[in-house]
Design a protein around this motif. Structure first.
Motif, mmCIF file in Angstrom:
data_model
loop_
_atom_site.group_PDB
_atom_site.id
_atom_site.type_symbol
_atom_site.label_atom_id
_atom_site.label_comp_id
_atom_site.label_asym_id
_atom_site.label_seq_id
_atom_site.Cartn_x
_atom_site.Cartn_y
_atom_site.Cartn_z
ATOM 1 N N GLY A 51 0.822 -1.213 0.000
ATOM 2 C CA GLY A 51 0.000 0.000 0.000
ATOM 3 C C GLY A 51 0.848 1.252 0.000
ATOM 4 O O GLY A 51 0.566 2.212 -0.732
ATOM 5 N N LEU A 52 1.916 1.253 0.795
ATOM 6 C CA LEU A 52 2.808 2.415 0.827
ATOM 7 C C LEU A 52 3.446 2.642 -0.541
ATOM 8 O O LEU A 52 3.546 3.792 -1.005
ATOM 9 C CB LEU A 52 3.891 2.213 1.888
ATOM 10 N N ALA A 53 3.885 1.556 -1.184
ATOM 11 C CA ALA A 53 4.499 1.683 -2.511
ATOM 12 C C ALA A 53 3.495 2.213 -3.524
ATOM 13 O O ALA A 53 3.808 3.106 -4.322
ATOM 14 C CB ALA A 53 5.051 0.332 -2.958
ATOM 15 N N LEU A 54 2.282 1.691 -3.495
ATOM 16 C CA LEU A 54 1.248 2.142 -4.430
ATOM 17 C C LEU A 54 0.887 3.606 -4.185
ATOM 18 O O LEU A 54 0.674 4.378 -5.128
ATOM 19 C CB LEU A 54 0.010 1.264 -4.305
ATOM 20 N N GLU A 55 0.818 3.993 -2.917
ATOM 21 C CA GLU A 55 0.494 5.384 -2.600
ATOM 22 C C GLU A 55 1.576 6.315 -3.122
ATOM 23 O O GLU A 55 1.284 7.382 -3.679
ATOM 24 C CB GLU A 55 0.316 5.543 -1.091
ATOM 25 N N ARG A 56 2.844 5.921 -2.955
ATOM 26 C CA ARG A 56 3.947 6.749 -3.472
ATOM 27 C C ARG A 56 3.857 6.917 -4.984
ATOM 28 O O ARG A 56 4.239 7.939 -5.534
ATOM 29 C CB ARG A 56 5.299 6.122 -3.102
ATOM 30 N N GLN A 57 3.340 5.891 -5.664
ATOM 31 C CA GLN A 57 3.215 5.930 -7.124
ATOM 32 C C GLN A 57 1.949 6.650 -7.582
ATOM 33 O O GLN A 57 1.718 6.793 -8.779
ATOM 34 C CB GLN A 57 3.207 4.507 -7.674
ATOM 35 N N GLY A 58 1.108 7.089 -6.635
ATOM 36 C CA GLY A 58 -0.133 7.753 -6.991
ATOM 37 C C GLY A 58 -1.245 6.803 -7.386
ATOM 38 O O GLY A 58 -2.286 7.245 -7.871
ATOM 39 N N ARG A 59 -1.065 5.502 -7.150
ATOM 40 C CA ARG A 59 -2.087 4.505 -7.501
ATOM 41 C C ARG A 59 -3.004 4.318 -6.286
ATOM 42 O O ARG A 59 -2.981 3.300 -5.595
ATOM 43 C CB ARG A 59 -1.413 3.211 -7.938
ATOM 44 N N LEU A 60 -3.815 5.338 -6.025
ATOM 45 C CA LEU A 60 -4.508 5.430 -4.747
ATOM 46 C C LEU A 60 -5.619 4.394 -4.600
ATOM 47 O O LEU A 60 -5.829 3.866 -3.504
ATOM 48 C CB LEU A 60 -5.067 6.849 -4.570
ATOM 49 N N THR A 61 -6.350 4.113 -5.666
ATOM 50 C CA THR A 61 -7.419 3.117 -5.564
ATOM 51 C C THR A 61 -6.852 1.744 -5.226
ATOM 52 O O THR A 61 -7.405 1.013 -4.396
ATOM 53 C CB THR A 61 -8.212 3.058 -6.881
ATOM 54 N N GLU A 62 -5.719 1.394 -5.842
ATOM 55 C CA GLU A 62 -5.070 0.131 -5.525
ATOM 56 C C GLU A 62 -4.504 0.149 -4.107
ATOM 57 O O GLU A 62 -4.536 -0.874 -3.405
ATOM 58 C CB GLU A 62 -3.951 -0.148 -6.523
ATOM 59 N N ALA A 63 -3.992 1.304 -3.684
ATOM 60 C CA ALA A 63 -3.476 1.415 -2.317
ATOM 61 C C ALA A 63 -4.575 1.174 -1.302
ATOM 62 O O ALA A 63 -4.348 0.531 -0.264
ATOM 63 C CB ALA A 63 -2.841 2.788 -2.108
ATOM 64 N N VAL A 64 -5.778 1.667 -1.582
ATOM 65 C CA VAL A 64 -6.904 1.445 -0.677
ATOM 66 C C VAL A 64 -7.142 -0.044 -0.469
ATOM 67 O O VAL A 64 -7.323 -0.511 0.663
ATOM 68 C CB VAL A 64 -8.183 2.133 -1.215
ATOM 69 N N VAL A 65 -7.135 -0.811 -1.558
ATOM 70 C CA VAL A 65 -7.374 -2.254 -1.455
ATOM 71 C C VAL A 65 -6.295 -2.916 -0.596
ATOM 72 O O VAL A 65 -6.590 -3.746 0.273
ATOM 73 C CB VAL A 65 -7.419 -2.892 -2.857
ATOM 74 N N ALA A 66 -5.039 -2.556 -0.824
ATOM 75 C CA ALA A 66 -3.943 -3.141 -0.041
ATOM 76 C C ALA A 66 -4.075 -2.775 1.440
ATOM 77 O O ALA A 66 -3.925 -3.631 2.321
ATOM 78 C CB ALA A 66 -2.600 -2.658 -0.589
ATOM 79 N N TYR A 67 -4.364 -1.506 1.713
ATOM 80 C CA TYR A 67 -4.505 -1.076 3.102
ATOM 81 C C TYR A 67 -5.695 -1.756 3.782
ATOM 82 O O TYR A 67 -5.661 -2.046 4.976
ATOM 83 C CB TYR A 67 -4.660 0.436 3.181
#
Length: 519
Positions: A51-67
């Protein structure tokens, strides 16, 4: 499994790039973690890292799923989930995530910060500030608590105290771009602030992450604008917008189709067939328009009246748009109207139980004016307009939370603006003119009393002279324009675009050939 998530394919080669997005080789990054993860806790830790990696990349919807996966075991994941959901406008979900995190170890500093975030989203700023003071009593150098308290003090109009908090936060965490962004908005900068500008320029050379770059370059741009160095200001606006493009994948075709669908659905006949079944309450007032078009100033003027409460930007109507579906039955639509009215009035009553008018100042409600009109046919809709280039230049120089349906670069912003104009022309044609009020920023600045009297009359209220002193309005203001709305009405932002004329690029296309409609 790697930090990129539960693996359904073979792991990469040891010398291949790590799938977590770090840019390092797999053997030097997540390979050892793949050997560790065999339990639910291990999966949660890995999903949190993903989630942290996805958030850094701006892939916020995917980060939500991981978190969301990680949050079952990791309070820190619940906290990050709250921040991302809040940035995406998913307020109730964000509150639930922050409160879940806060409940893990309620007395710890980290969890008190989560509770403060939940309280802020619930508009309980006083209790949030009290929680932050508890954190700072235990740790006076807590950068997060100082930063968040500074933001609350800014919203209360205590700019000197806020600036002190921001400076102390930067002493603790000198690389936080968002703190610089908030600090430079506590006052106009002068030549005496050159050391601050040098600090920001130095920080910009070592920044990681697109969102951090956006905030810091916009802070630097604001500083140079204050010093009238417009070439340098525009240079940093351009750098910020370049970074912003990696956070948003704007689909101009999707916006065009969305606007087409709204126009096709909310015809004069459809609206006429529904309004008689709407709720007769005149409590709701909608202030809409493009961001940075004067919506906050209009809200300040109106909410200076003792009978009016400004509720800020509510996220209500964007989740209630099923009227786009022509397959809905007449009975279903009638039930929808009554149920939505009940929910909306309940929400407004929670915010302001004794008000005669309550303002929802979410500018993007211009998409939902058809829904709003058929649910509340007597609601007043105030459309704020400003010179198109001034509006879009201000958008480009302001940090707005990334959203997939809003553009980052100038070319896409021009496309978006054209579709906004097209939709507003439709509302102008189909909504009743006595309830669809348009206010232009430039005439409002030139003659505040005339424009303000017109607005108060549209709300069917008696005139109150407090409306001529919006800078004295004591309400909490949550906007990028917090400092500006605490000042007497001024005209220096009118035709601001002319200072940037040599560098406007695609924004030149928005120069109106004729006066604004209705002006």
């Amino acid at each position: 499994m790697s930090a990129h998530g539960p693996r359904t394919t073979p792991p990469p080669g040891r010398n291949a790039p790590c799938p977590c997005g770090s840019g390092r080789k797999y053997k030097h990054c997540c390979a050892h973690e793949d050997l560790e993860v065999s339990s639910e806790d291990g999966i949660a830790r890995a999903e949190f890292r993903r989630g942290l990696a996805l958030e850094r990349q701006g892939r916020l919807t995917e980060a939500v799923v991981a978190y969301q996966v990680a949050a079952t075991e990791q309070p820190d994941a619940s906290s990050r989930l709250g921040h991302v959901l809040s940035g995406l406008g998913r307020r109730q979900e964000a509150i639930a995530s922050f409160r879940a995190a806060a409940g893990a170890t309620p007395e710890s500093a980290e969890r008190r910060l989560d509770l403060a975030m939940a309280l802020l989203l619930e508009q309980n700023d006083v209790e949030a500030e009290a929680q932050l003071r508890l954190v700072l009593a235990a740790d006076p150098a807590s950068g997060d608590a100082l930063w968040l308290r500074g933001r609350i003090l800014t919203e209360w109009g205590r700019f000197a105290d806020a600036a002190d908090c921001y400076e102390r936060a930067l002493a603790a965490e000198p690389g936080r771009a968002g703190i610089y962004y908030d600090l430079v908005r506590t006052r106009p900068l002068t030549e005496a602030d050159r050391p601050l500008i040098r600090r920001m320029l130095a920080a910009a050379r070592s920044l990681d992450g697109a969102e951090e770059r956006v905030k810091l370059h916009l802070a630097i741009a604001k500083a140079f604008d204050d010093l009238h160095d417009y070439a340098q200001a525009m240079r940093h606006i351009a750098k910020a917008n370049q970074a912003r493009k990696s956070l948003v994948t704007f689909d101009g075709g999707a916006i065009a189709r969305h606007v087409d669908a709204v126009i096709a659905r909310f015809t004069p006949d459809f609206i006429a067939s529904r309004v008689e079944r709407g709720n007769p309450s005149a409590l709701p007032v909608m202030i809409v328009g493009m961001p940075r078009s004067g919506t906050t100033l209009v809200e300040q003027i109106l909410s200076s009246h003792p009978a009016v409460v400004g509720a800020g930007e509510l996220h209500f109507w964007s989740t209630r748009d099923p009227l786009f579906d022509p397959r809905r039955t007449d009975a279903w639509l009638s039930e929808y109207q009554s149920e939505t009215a009940r929910e909306a009035l309940g929400r407004l009553a929670e915010i302001a139980p004794n008000a005669r008018r309550v303002i929802d100042k979410n500018p993007f409600n211009f998409f939902w004016l058809g829904v709003i009109n058929v649910v509340f046919p007597k609601a007043i809709i105030i459309h704020c307009r400003r010179h198109p280039i001034d509006t879009c230049l201000s958008i480009s120089s302001t940090y707005l939370a990334p959203r997939a349906d809003f553009p980052a670069d100038s070319e896409s912003l021009v496309t978006y603006y054209r579709h906004y104009e097209r939709l507003m022309a439709h509302w102008r044609a189909v909504l009743p003119p006595e309830r669809f009020i348009e206010v232009d920023y430039e005439p409002l600045i030139a003659d505040p009393e005339a424009a303000s009297r017109k607005l108060i009359a549209a709300l069917s209220l008696d005139w109150d002279p407090a409306c001529l002193r919006p800078e004295q309005n004591p309400r909490v203001v949550k906007t990028n324009s917090t400092w500006q709305v605490r000042q007497p009405i001024y005209g220096t932002a009118v035709e601001r675009w002319r200072r940037y004329e040599p560098w406007l690029g695609a924004l030149r296309e928005l120069a109106p050939a004729d006066p604004l409609p209705g002006a």
